[in-house]
Design an enzyme around this catalytic site. Sequence first.
Site, PDB file in Angstrom:
ATOM      1  N   LYS A   1      35.886  21.373   4.289  1.00  0.00           N
ATOM      2  CA  LYS A   1      37.433  21.177   4.250  1.00  0.00           C
ATOM      3  C   LYS A   1      37.981  22.030   2.935  1.00  0.00           C
ATOM      4  CE  LYS A   1      40.854  17.737   4.570  1.00  0.00           C
ATOM      5  NZ  LYS A   1      41.119  16.229   4.764  1.00  0.00           N
TER       6      LYS A   1
ATOM      7  N   SER B   1      44.217  15.107   8.564  1.00  0.00           N
ATOM      8  CA  SER B   1      44.426  16.274   7.946  1.00  0.00           C
ATOM      9  C   SER B   1      43.322  17.210   8.090  1.00  0.00           C
ATOM     10  CB  SER B   1      44.615  16.117   6.456  1.00  0.00           C
ATOM     11  OG  SER B   1      43.649  15.318   5.592  1.00  0.00           O
TER      12      SER B   1
ATOM     13  N   SER C   1      42.018  10.890   7.976  1.00  0.00           N
ATOM     14  CA  SER C   1      41.893  12.213   8.224  1.00  0.00           C
ATOM     15  C   SER C   1      40.519  12.865   8.598  1.00  0.00           C
ATOM     16  CB  SER C   1      42.323  13.314   6.945  1.00  0.00           C
ATOM     17  OG  SER C   1      43.720  13.143   6.677  1.00  0.00           O
TER      18      SER C   1
HETATM   19  N1  GLN Z   1      47.679  10.977   7.872  1.00  0.00           N
HETATM   20  C1  GLN Z   1      47.480  10.247   6.906  1.00  0.00           C
HETATM   21  C2  GLN Z   1      48.512  10.976   5.566  1.00  0.00           C
HETATM   22  O1  GLN Z   1      49.077  11.742   6.031  1.00  0.00           O
HETATM   23  C3  GLN Z   1      46.219  10.275   6.323  1.00  0.00           C
HETATM   24  C4  GLN Z   1      45.690  11.506   5.369  1.00  0.00           C
HETATM   25  C5  GLN Z   1      44.467  11.405   4.946  1.00  0.00           C
HETATM   26  O2  GLN Z   1      43.333  10.676   5.452  1.00  0.00           O
HETATM   27  N2  GLN Z   1      44.022  12.415   4.203  1.00  0.00           N
HETATM   28  O3  GLN Z   1      48.483  10.442   4.623  1.00  0.00           O
END
Ligand code: GLN
Length: 449
Positions: free
Chosen positions: A59, A134, A158
């Site tokens: 990532k 994400s 994410s």
């Molecule tokens: N969707 C969640 C957020 O927007 C989790 C994101 C993540 O785990 N990095 O914060």
Amino acid sequence: MSYFDEIKNYLERIKKQDKYNAFLEIFEQRALNKAEELDERKKRGEKLGNLAGIPVAVKDNILVKGEKFTCGSKILEGFVAPYSATVVEKLEAADAVIIGRTNMDEFAMGSSTENSAYGPTKNPHDLKRVAGGSSGGSAAAVAGDLVPVALGSDTGGSIRQPAAFCGVLGFKPTYGAVSRYGLVAFASSLDQIGVFAKDPDLLESVFDVIYGVDEKDETSHKIDTSPKNVAFQRIEGYPKIGVPKEFLNCSQEVREIFEKALKGFNIVEISLPHTEYAVAVYYIVAPSEASSNLARFDGVRYGRRIEGDDLISTYSKTRGHGFGEEVKRRIMIGTFSLSSGYYDAYYLKAQKVRTLIAEDFRDAFKKVDYIVTPTTPTPAFKIGEITDPLSLYLQDVYTIPASLAGLPAISIPAGKTKDGLPVGLQIIGKRNSDFMLLFHDIFYFTGEK
Ligand code: GLN
């Protein structure tokens, strides 16, 4: 086939077949150099590492020395990583081949990669749908067979949510099991690096390489490794699986697939009463930490700068142009909830409720060995379908609780809807029981019991 040819094939495949926008960049030279080195060492009869020749995508918020790096943001355009994250060093020491960086929501904020400054990642099962986020790029890269394994980061879901949307395994370790050194901080008390793969053995081998205490990350700690060596006794009625009643308000099709996947197991209904507040708590704690962590992107130290007339206007122009809407929204929420006069009412209160949520899990684990839930309330949605930020925040309603409690959790494919969309099942384990979760549970839920 030589390592060189194998890696060349992977690179060609990514170039030709990445219609998903999973990769932001492939590290062609780095990957070929490593493959060549492996061929030479093999010829000399040297023993190679456990992950020899395995291409790993990372990532774009995990540093790879000498490579460009953006965190899915315009603000880091032009930035080159000055060092590698501990996980990358460990993978390279085990002779894995770091093959490229994958798309993500800007600074890991989002559930669809639609917040990436470089366009959304598409779901390999339906190109009109999101891959989740994400870490959507990493999930799609594995689901689309561009690479066998990829790293992601999970703060509130994410890794697990995109894994569920793309029909692959996605594992978020216990908080602190894997070093965060070289991972760009979003919410430091929640962030954790983890692994995507289709093959459970490969996932476990990669975790085996990356976990462990790192003096560069004070929060890293030892986890229980005994199940690695101890053959499991199949005890009648084991494992005892808790299904929290608060986690079943999902769509009908998700619920049906979830219930079917659990047939034949030893299920106990449990309650995690404070998880009702988990999303609210998360959206105080995570933006608060993010507002502080992201202060360092000021146009002076990293990446892009837009000159203003003086220092303050340079800061605000750089941040105003460099950050996307969602990142700005989080910085504002976080700055507000940390400001004097509001700190007690919001941040401190959220931390107290976080403790209650962790206690709910502690109590439940006195009665059960694992907690199982749907990973997401719905399958992958269409690109552009959800525009309201609050609805997007609710995507993580089932994944956030384990993050707040620091527990290991994995999403595994549970089945598909009539339209062929994957649905994920989340297994949450006790703190530090990561190896147990990997060595034992996947096995149970993949029908091999
Ligand atoms: N969707 C969640 C957020 O927007 C989790 C994101 C993540 O785990 N990095 O914060």
